[in-house]
Design a protein around this motif. Structure first.
Motif, PDB file in Angstrom:
ATOM      1  N   MET A   1      -1.471  -8.606   3.255  1.00 40.79           N
ATOM      2  CA  MET A   1      -1.221  -9.556   1.912  1.00 40.79           C
ATOM      3  C   MET A   1      -1.159  -8.880   0.469  1.00 40.79           C
ATOM      4  O   MET A   1      -0.162  -8.589  -0.270  1.00 40.79           O
ATOM      5  N   LYS A   2      -1.969  -7.849   0.561  1.00 39.02           N
ATOM      6  CA  LYS A   2      -2.044  -7.042  -0.787  1.00 39.02           C
ATOM      7  C   LYS A   2      -1.033  -5.833  -1.125  1.00 39.02           C
ATOM      8  O   LYS A   2      -0.280  -6.039  -2.249  1.00 39.02           O
ATOM      9  N   TYR A   3      -0.625  -5.555  -0.034  1.00 35.47           N
ATOM     10  CA  TYR A   3       1.165  -4.579   0.061  1.00 35.47           C
ATOM     11  C   TYR A   3       2.152  -5.620   0.377  1.00 35.47           C
ATOM     12  O   TYR A   3       3.271  -4.303  -0.188  1.00 35.47           O
ATOM     13  N   LEU A   4       2.152  -6.591   0.674  1.00 33.67           N
ATOM     14  CA  LEU A   4       3.237  -7.616   1.273  1.00 33.67           C
ATOM     15  C   LEU A   4       4.194  -7.700   0.155  1.00 33.67           C
ATOM     16  O   LEU A   4       5.397  -7.333  -0.018  1.00 33.67           O
ATOM     17  N   PRO A   5       4.083  -8.218  -1.471  1.00 31.51           N
ATOM     18  CA  PRO A   5       4.808  -8.282  -2.696  1.00 31.51           C
ATOM     19  C   PRO A   5       5.279  -6.615  -2.657  1.00 31.51           C
ATOM     20  O   PRO A   5       6.838  -6.382  -3.121  1.00 31.51           O
ATOM     21  N   GLU A   6       4.891  -5.218  -2.398  1.00 29.47           N
ATOM     22  CA  GLU A   6       5.578  -4.644  -2.944  1.00 29.47           C
ATOM     23  C   GLU A   6       6.913  -4.034  -1.892  1.00 29.47           C
ATOM     24  O   GLU A   6       7.328  -4.072  -2.081  1.00 29.47           O
ATOM     25  N   ALA A   7       6.107  -4.476  -0.671  1.00 37.20           N
ATOM     26  CA  ALA A   7       7.223  -4.278   0.317  1.00 37.20           C
ATOM     27  C   ALA A   7       8.416  -5.063   0.684  1.00 37.20           C
ATOM     28  O   ALA A   7       9.479  -4.712   0.412  1.00 37.20           O
ATOM     29  N   LYS A   8       7.874  -6.582  -0.375  1.00 35.32           N
ATOM     30  CA  LYS A   8       9.585  -7.421  -0.210  1.00 35.32           C
ATOM     31  C   LYS A   8       9.973  -7.208  -0.870  1.00 35.32           C
ATOM     32  O   LYS A   8      11.371  -7.292  -0.721  1.00 35.32           O
ATOM     33  N   GLN A   9       9.877  -6.310  -1.943  1.00 35.43           N
ATOM     34  CA  GLN A   9      10.169  -5.545  -3.572  1.00 35.43           C
ATOM     35  C   GLN A   9      11.409  -4.920  -2.688  1.00 35.43           C
ATOM     36  O   GLN A   9      12.741  -4.601  -3.277  1.00 35.43           O
ATOM     37  N   ILE A  10      11.106  -4.306  -1.758  1.00 28.68           N
ATOM     38  CA  ILE A  10      11.782  -2.490  -1.649  1.00 28.68           C
ATOM     39  C   ILE A  10      12.587  -3.177  -0.873  1.00 28.68           C
ATOM     40  O   ILE A  10      13.696  -2.863  -0.856  1.00 28.68           O
ATOM     41  N   LEU A  11      12.608  -3.752   0.255  1.00 30.74           N
ATOM     42  CA  LEU A  11      13.246  -5.008   1.118  1.00 30.74           C
ATOM     43  C   LEU A  11      14.271  -5.620   0.216  1.00 30.74           C
ATOM     44  O   LEU A  11      15.786  -5.730   0.467  1.00 30.74           O
TER      45      LEU A  11
ATOM     46  N   GLU B   1       9.610 -17.417   6.318  1.00 26.37           N
ATOM     47  CA  GLU B   1       9.255 -17.122   8.616  1.00 26.37           C
ATOM     48  C   GLU B   1       8.998 -16.279   8.447  1.00 26.37           C
ATOM     49  O   GLU B   1       8.669 -16.133  10.263  1.00 26.37           O
ATOM     50  N   HIS B   2       9.263 -15.000   7.840  1.00 29.24           N
ATOM     51  CA  HIS B   2       9.574 -13.828   8.313  1.00 29.24           C
ATOM     52  C   HIS B   2       8.285 -12.846   7.791  1.00 29.24           C
ATOM     53  O   HIS B   2       7.793 -12.210   8.656  1.00 29.24           O
ATOM     54  N   VAL B   3       7.333 -13.735   7.029  1.00 27.84           N
ATOM     55  CA  VAL B   3       6.455 -12.935   6.795  1.00 27.84           C
ATOM     56  C   VAL B   3       5.139 -12.198   7.377  1.00 27.84           C
ATOM     57  O   VAL B   3       4.300 -11.205   7.621  1.00 27.84           O
ATOM     58  N   GLN B   4       4.796 -14.078   8.210  1.00 27.72           N
ATOM     59  CA  GLN B   4       3.876 -13.879   9.187  1.00 27.72           C
ATOM     60  C   GLN B   4       3.818 -12.793  10.573  1.00 27.72           C
ATOM     61  O   GLN B   4       3.221 -11.917  11.127  1.00 27.72           O
TER      62      GLN B   4
ATOM     63  N   VAL C   1       5.653 -10.017  10.411  1.00 26.90           N
ATOM     64  CA  VAL C   1       5.704  -8.725   9.176  1.00 26.90           C
ATOM     65  C   VAL C   1       3.463  -8.393   9.069  1.00 26.90           C
ATOM     66  O   VAL C   1       3.881  -7.071   9.551  1.00 26.90           O
ATOM     67  N   LEU C   2       3.327  -9.941   8.583  1.00 25.13           N
ATOM     68  CA  LEU C   2       1.610  -9.312   8.226  1.00 25.13           C
ATOM     69  C   LEU C   2       1.237  -8.362   9.741  1.00 25.13           C
ATOM     70  O   LEU C   2       0.655  -7.577   9.620  1.00 25.13           O
ATOM     71  N   THR C   3       1.633  -9.438  11.240  1.00 25.52           N
ATOM     72  CA  THR C   3       1.278  -8.750  12.376  1.00 25.52           C
ATOM     73  C   THR C   3       1.391  -7.222  12.521  1.00 25.52           C
ATOM     74  O   THR C   3       0.808  -6.368  13.021  1.00 25.52           O
ATOM     75  N   LEU C   4       2.694  -7.157  12.261  1.00 25.19           N
ATOM     76  CA  LEU C   4       3.020  -5.497  12.338  1.00 25.19           C
ATOM     77  C   LEU C   4       2.148  -4.952  10.987  1.00 25.19           C
ATOM     78  O   LEU C   4       1.984  -3.792  12.271  1.00 25.19           O
ATOM     79  N   LEU C   5       1.991  -5.175   9.833  1.00 26.56           N
ATOM     80  CA  LEU C   5       0.969  -4.124   9.452  1.00 26.56           C
ATOM     81  C   LEU C   5      -0.727  -4.169   9.962  1.00 26.56           C
ATOM     82  O   LEU C   5      -0.919  -3.006   9.188  1.00 26.56           O
ATOM     83  N   THR C   6      -0.860  -5.334   9.887  1.00 32.14           N
ATOM     84  CA  THR C   6      -2.414  -5.432  11.265  1.00 32.14           C
ATOM     85  C   THR C   6      -1.837  -4.284  12.277  1.00 32.14           C
ATOM     86  O   THR C   6      -3.395  -3.568  12.636  1.00 32.14           O
ATOM     87  N   LYS C   7      -1.455  -4.570  13.328  1.00 34.62           N
ATOM     88  CA  LYS C   7      -0.762  -3.836  13.987  1.00 34.62           C
ATOM     89  C   LYS C   7      -0.968  -2.397  13.226  1.00 34.62           C
ATOM     90  O   LYS C   7      -1.719  -1.708  14.277  1.00 34.62           O
ATOM     91  N   VAL C   8      -0.611  -1.657  12.562  1.00 38.15           N
ATOM     92  CA  VAL C   8      -0.186  -0.444  12.554  1.00 38.15           C
ATOM     93  C   VAL C   8      -1.753  -0.009  11.448  1.00 38.15           C
ATOM     94  O   VAL C   8      -2.183   0.436  11.634  1.00 38.15           O
ATOM     95  N   MET C   9      -2.319  -0.463  10.962  1.00 39.53           N
ATOM     96  CA  MET C   9      -3.636  -0.439  10.370  1.00 39.53           C
ATOM     97  C   MET C   9      -4.807  -0.763  11.648  1.00 39.53           C
ATOM     98  O   MET C   9      -5.296   0.699  11.408  1.00 39.53           O
ATOM     99  N   LYS C  10      -4.476  -0.958  12.717  1.00 42.32           N
ATOM    100  CA  LYS C  10      -5.530  -1.204  13.472  1.00 42.32           C
ATOM    101  C   LYS C  10      -5.463   0.034  14.403  1.00 42.32           C
ATOM    102  O   LYS C  10      -6.547   1.203  14.678  1.00 42.32           O
TER     103      LYS C  10
END
Length: 64
Positions: A13-23, A33-36, A38-47
């Motif tokens: 969530m901290k980096y979502l605004p930066e990702a949204k700006q890039i997109l 509706e697409h945020v969740q 994307v967040l799930t994907l980011l958490t998989k990457v972090m894991k």
């Protein structure tokens, strides 16, 4: 594990605004509706990154 997932979600969530700006700048719209997904994907990457770092630390400890 649940606590770790929550921490990963907070980081995402901290980096979502930066990702949204890039997109947005590239013409890709990220709707609410697409945020969740994307967040799930980011958490998989972090894991995966966390597990890789954990394995590296264990291997380094074994070598010392």
């Amino acid at each position: 594990m649940e606590e770790q997932n929550m921490q990963f979600m907070q980081i995402a969530m901290k980096y979502l605004p930066e990702a949204k700006q890039i997109l947005d700048e590239t013409g890709v719209e990220l709707s609410m509706e697409h945020v969740q997904p994307v967040l799930t994907l980011l958490t998989k990457v972090m894991k995966d990154a966390y597990e890789l770092g954990k394995q590296d630390a264990l291997a380094e400890n074994e070598n010392n």
